[in-house]
Design a protein around this motif. Structure first.
Motif, mmCIF file in Angstrom:
data_model
loop_
_atom_site.group_PDB
_atom_site.id
_atom_site.type_symbol
_atom_site.label_atom_id
_atom_site.label_comp_id
_atom_site.label_asym_id
_atom_site.label_seq_id
_atom_site.Cartn_x
_atom_site.Cartn_y
_atom_site.Cartn_z
ATOM 1 N N THR A 76 3.580 7.758 2.324
ATOM 2 C CA THR A 76 3.679 6.549 3.523
ATOM 3 C C THR A 76 2.716 4.864 2.191
ATOM 4 O O THR A 76 2.308 4.884 1.590
ATOM 5 N N ILE A 77 3.963 3.930 2.426
ATOM 6 C CA ILE A 77 4.711 3.001 2.121
ATOM 7 C C ILE A 77 4.924 2.352 3.758
ATOM 8 O O ILE A 77 5.204 1.254 4.416
ATOM 9 N N ASP A 78 3.166 1.115 3.378
ATOM 10 C CA ASP A 78 2.763 -0.025 4.180
ATOM 11 C C ASP A 78 2.908 0.979 5.757
ATOM 12 O O ASP A 78 3.673 0.563 6.581
ATOM 13 N N MET A 88 6.086 -2.784 -7.595
ATOM 14 C CA MET A 88 6.202 -1.942 -7.204
ATOM 15 C C MET A 88 4.999 -0.780 -7.728
ATOM 16 O O MET A 88 4.147 -1.160 -8.674
ATOM 17 N N SER A 89 5.114 0.124 -7.340
ATOM 18 C CA SER A 89 4.544 1.706 -7.970
ATOM 19 C C SER A 89 5.302 2.522 -8.762
ATOM 20 O O SER A 89 6.385 2.866 -7.872
ATOM 21 N N ARG A 90 5.161 2.821 -9.421
ATOM 22 C CA ARG A 90 6.412 3.520 -10.134
ATOM 23 C C ARG A 90 4.970 5.220 -10.579
ATOM 24 O O ARG A 90 4.031 5.425 -11.171
ATOM 25 N N ILE A 91 6.629 6.291 -9.886
ATOM 26 C CA ILE A 91 5.342 7.304 -10.623
ATOM 27 C C ILE A 91 6.868 8.422 -10.756
ATOM 28 O O ILE A 91 8.633 8.001 -10.787
ATOM 29 N N LYS A 121 1.012 -1.273 -0.119
ATOM 30 C CA LYS A 121 -0.375 0.130 0.380
ATOM 31 C C LYS A 121 1.115 1.141 -0.166
ATOM 32 O O LYS A 121 1.904 1.938 1.088
ATOM 33 N N VAL A 122 1.074 2.071 -1.352
ATOM 34 C CA VAL A 122 1.626 3.281 -0.907
ATOM 35 C C VAL A 122 0.965 4.378 -1.416
ATOM 36 O O VAL A 122 0.242 4.372 -2.460
#
Length: 669
Positions: free
Chosen positions: A591-593, A577-580, A550-551
Motif C-alpha cells: 500500500t503506497i500512499d 524511497m523505501s527499499r526491500i 507511506k509504504v
C-alpha cells in the motif's frame, strides 16, 4: 567400525562369567539327615529372600563392571561425528558462511539441508574459545553480513539461531569474497572461512571456485542429488495462462500436473506434453492453459500449482501475473517534420534505439488524455509540446502521482501554447523562448553529464527557453549555461519526477542532439525509468525501490501457501524511497500512499540444478576442522569402574555383617 574396535568391545562377552559363577554358586548339595540339627533354630524365610537379593545385586554390579571394562578398552578407538575447529594452539578468526539458498530447502532423512548446516555451525561454535573472532555471512543472493567479526561467542550463536531458510539463489563467489574482506581486518594469524553449503549454484561447468583465503566446506555430504521441479513463472494473456516449468530430472514431473487455482478452487489443469516426464535428463517446458469464460471472469488472483511433491515445496507454486510492459517509454515528438532532414524517425527514437537500453520505446502522436493510456509506461518523453490540454494535464498528473518519470524538452512551441493550454503539472508559469548568443554550458557544472559534458562547451543553439523565477526556484538545477541560466532541471511531483531541458530535442533548433551528452541524457533517463518501474514479477533476491511517503506491505508465508496472509514487511528508508530485498517466492502486496500495488517474486531457475560447484580438493579436507575428533571419556569410565568395584566390596561386607548379626545364639544344655 574397525576390527580393533570390535575386538575391544568383545571384552563385553565376559559378562557371561559372573552369570556362570552365580549359577554354580546357587547349586545345592544333596541333603542328608544330621542328628544334632534339631539343636539349631530353623532359618526364617526372609533370610532366604535376602540371600537371593544379595546374589542379584552382586550379579548386577559385576555385570556392569565387565561392560565398563569393555567400553574402557574401546574408548581410545572411538571417534565422534561432531564438527570442531582444528587449531595450532592460538586463537583463530573464522567466518561461518551459511548458504540460505532455495536448494538448501531440500530434505534429507526428514531434515532440510539448511537445518543440518545450521546445526553444524552450532557445533563449530561449541568448540570456539576465548580470544577467537567469529563472523557470520549468508550466501544467498545477495550475500549479507549477519554478524560482523566479534569475540562474543554467545552473539555468534544467536546470529546462527536467527538464520532462516529462504528461496534465494546461491552466490558462493560473493559470499567468499565478503568473508575474505572481513578476515583481512582481523589481527589473528590463523584465519579461515568455514562454509556450510550444498554448492548447488547452477554453475557446475564454471571453473573451480577460486579462493584467496583458507576455506573449508565442513559438510560435503550436503551436496546430494534430488529430484525437483520448479514452476518458474505463470503469465496470463487474456483467457490463456502461459507457464514455465524447470526440472533437474524429467522423471520429477512424472504423475504430476499443472493446475490453476482461483479462490482455492481448481479452474484449469494441464498434464504437460506427452512423454515429457521420461528419463533423468533436465526438462524445460512451457505449457499453456486455457481458461473458461467463467474462470476468466473470476475476480480472485490466480495461482498456478504443481501437484504432487518433490525435494522443494516452495517452488511448486507461482502467482499468476497479467502480461504488461511497466518499464516501457512513451515518446511524443511534436517536431516530426525533422524526419525529412534526418531520413528516418525523429532523433530521439534513433538515439534510444542506438543505446539499446533494454527499455522498449513507443512513439505516440500526442500526450494521451486518459490516464489508462499512460498506465503501461514508466517514462514519458515530450519534445517541445504546444502546451497541454486540461485532459492531458489530468492524465499526466495521475501518471506522476503513480511514480512516473517525465522528460520535458522546451522550445518555441512550448512558449506559445494555444488558449487554454499550459505546462501544468510540470510548470506553473508560462515560459519564454528567445535567441541567445551564449554558446556552451558552464564547465564547472557538468557533473550530471560526466565526461560527455565536455562536448557541450561550445554547443550552438538558435535560442533557448527561460523559466519563470518561481518555477526555477522549485527545481534542482543540474546543468547551466555559461551565463548561469539553467539547461537541465529536476523536481519531484507526487511520487514521480519531472526533468526539464531548456532546449528542444530537435536538430533544427540546436546541435545538442548531435553531441555525446545528448545520449548521456537519454541513457540516464532510461536507467532512472527502469529503477522506478514497478515490475510485476522479478527474480528472488533482486531489490525493490518503492517511492512514497507511506509504504506498507505484506509478503508470502515461508511455505508459499497463497491462502495464508504473510507477516508485515520491514522496509528500509532510503531518502524518498523505501527499499526491500524479497527473499521468498510468492505474491507481495503493498500500500503506497493509500494505493494498492501487487508484485510477484519468482524462483531462480538455476536453483533447480543440484549438481555441486567444483571446489579445490583442499577445501573438502576434513583435517581442516577435525571433522571427526576422538572422544576421550576413558577417565569417566575408569572412575565408573572403580566405583563399581568399591560398590561390590561394600555390598559383600554389608550383607556378610547382616547375615552374621541375624544368626541367633545356640544354647547348650
Amino acid at each position: 567400525m574397525q576390527f580393533v574396535t570390535i575386538l575391544a568391545l568383545a571384552i563385553g562377552l565376559l559378562v557371561a562369567a559372573p552369570y556362570l559363577a552365580h549359577r554354580l554358586r546357587r547349586r545345592q548339595a544333596d541333603e542328608r539327615a544330621f542328628p544334632p540339627a534339631h539343636l539349631v533354630p530353623a532359618a526364617l524365610p526372609k533370610a532366604r529372600r535376602r540371600s537371593a537379593l544379595e546374589d542379584k545385586a552382586l550379579f548386577s554390579v559385576r555385570t556392569a563392571a565387565v561392560i565398563a571394562l569393555a567400553l574402557l578398552g574401546a574408548t581410545p578407538l572411538v571417534r565422534c561425528s561432531r564438527l570442531s575447529l582444528a587449531r595450532g594452539g592460538a586463537s583463530v578468526a573464522i567466518v561461518l558462511v551459511l548458504d540460505d539458498s532455495m536448494s538448501m530447502r531440500a530434505k534429507d532423512s526428514g531434515r532440510s539441508r539448511f537445518e543440518r548446516a545450521r546445526e553444524g555451525a552450532r557445533e563449530i561454535l561449541a568448540s570456539a574459545r576465548e580470544g577467537d573472532a567469529v563472523a557470520v555471512v549468508m550466501a544467498g543472493t545477495p550475500p549479507r553480513i549477519a554478524l560482523a567479526p566479534t569475540s562474543d561467542i554467545d552473539a555468534a550463536k544467536s546470529a546462527v539461531d536467527a538464520a532462516v531458510e529462504s528461496d534465494r539463489a546461491t552466490d558462493l563467489d560473493g559470499a567468499i569474497a565478503m568473508a575474505e574482506g572481513l578476515l583481512q581486518k582481523q589481527p589473528h594469524v590463523d584465519k579461515r572461512a568455514i562454509i556450510f553449503s550444498d554448492r548447488a549454484d547452477g554453475r557446475v561447468d564454471a571453473p573451480v571456485l577460486a579462493t584467496g583465503i583458507r576455506v573449508w566446506f565442513a559438510m560435503p555430504d550436503l551436496a546430494k542429488d534430488a529430484a525437483d521441479c520448479a514452476l518458474v513463472e505463470a503469465t496470463r494473456v487474456g483467457a490463456l495462462v502461459r507457464t514455465r516449468v524447470q526440472c533437474n530430472h524429467a522423471s520429477a514431473f512424472s504423475g504430476r500436473e499443472i493446475v490453476i487455482m482461483a479462490g482455492g478452487k481448481k479452474i484449469a489443469s494441464s498434464l504437460g506434453p506427452p512423454g515429457s516426464s521420461a528419463g533423468d535428463a533436465p526438462l524445460a517446458m512451457e505449457p499453456t492453459l486455457q481458461l473458461t469464460p467463467e474462470a476468466a471472469a473470476d475476480p480472485h488472483d490466480l495461482v498456478a500449482q504443481l501437484t504432487g511433491s518433490d525435494a522443494i515445496a516452495s517452488d511448486d507454486l507461482a502467482a499468476v501475473v497479467t502480461q504488461g510492459s511497466p518499464g516501457a517509454l512513451a515518446v511524443v515528438s511534436y517536431g516530426r517534420d525533422e524526419a525529412v532532414a534526418t531520413g528516418g524517425p525523429p532523433v530521439i527514437e534513433q538515439a534510444l534505439a542506438a543505446l539499446k537500453t533494454g527499455v522498449p520505446a513507443t512513439p505516440l502522436p500526442v500526450v494521451p488524455d486518459r490516464s489508462e493510456d499512460l498506465a503501461p509506461f514508466a517514462g514519458l518523453i515530450v519534445d517541445d509540446p504546444p502546451g497541454l490540454t486540461p485532459e492531458e494535464r489530468r492524465a499526466m498528473g495521475t501518471f506522476l502521482d503513480n511514480g512516473g518519470l517525465v522528460l520535458l524538452a522546451l522550445g518555441p512551441r512550448a512558449a506559445s501554447p494555444p488558449l487554454g493550454a499550459s505546462l501544468l503539472p510540470a510548470l506553473t508559469q508560462p515560459v519564454r523562448w528567445g535567441q541567445t548568443t551564449v554558446t556552451g554550458i558552464d564547465p564547472k557544472n557538468t557533473g550530471f553529464f560526466g565526461e560527455s559534458g565536455l562536448s557541450l562547451e561550445n554547443v550552438e543553439a538558435r535560442g533557448r527557453t527561460t523559466l519563470a523565477d518561481d518555477d526555477q526556484k522549485a527545481f534542482d538545477v543540474r546543468a547551466t549555461w555559461k551565463d548561469g541560466a539553467p539547461l537541465l532541471l529536476k523536481r519531484a511531483v507526487g511520487r514521480g519526477e519531472v526533468w526539464v531541458v531548456t532546449l528542444p530535442l530537435s536538430a533544427d533548433e540546436s546541435d545538442f542532439p548531435l553531441r555525446p551528452a545528448f545520449l548521456t541524457l537519454l541513457d540516464a533517463f532510461a536507467a532512472e525509468t527502469i529503477s522506478r518501474a514497478s515490475p510485476q514479477r522479478t527474480e528472488v533476491g533482486l531489490p525493490w525501490l518503492l517511492r512514497g511517503k507511506k509504504v506498507e506491505g505484506k509478503g508470502p508465508v515461508a511455505d508459499a501457501d497463497p491462502t495464508k496472509e504473510g507477516p508485515p514487511l520491514t522496509l528500509v528508508k532510503d531518502g524518498p524511497m523505501s527499499r526491500i530485498v524479497p527473499g521468498l517466492v510468492g505474491a507481495y502486496v503493498f500500500t503506497i500512499d493509500g494505493k494498492p500495488e501487487r508484485r510477484v517474486v519468482a524462483p531462480a531457475p538455476r536453483e533447480v540444478d543440484f549438481r555441486p560447484r567444483k571446489v579445490p580438493d583442499a577445501a573438502l579436507d576434513a583435517a581442516e576442522g577435525n571433522g571427526h575428533p576422538k572422544m576421550d571419556v576413558s577417565w569417566v569410565l575408569a572412575l565408573v569402574l572403580l566405583a563399581l568395584f568399591a560398590a561390590e566390596l561394600g555390598m559383600r561386607a554389608f550383607f556378610r555383617s547382616r547375615s552374621e548379626s541375624n544368626i541367633p545364639p545356640v544354647s547348650v544344655r
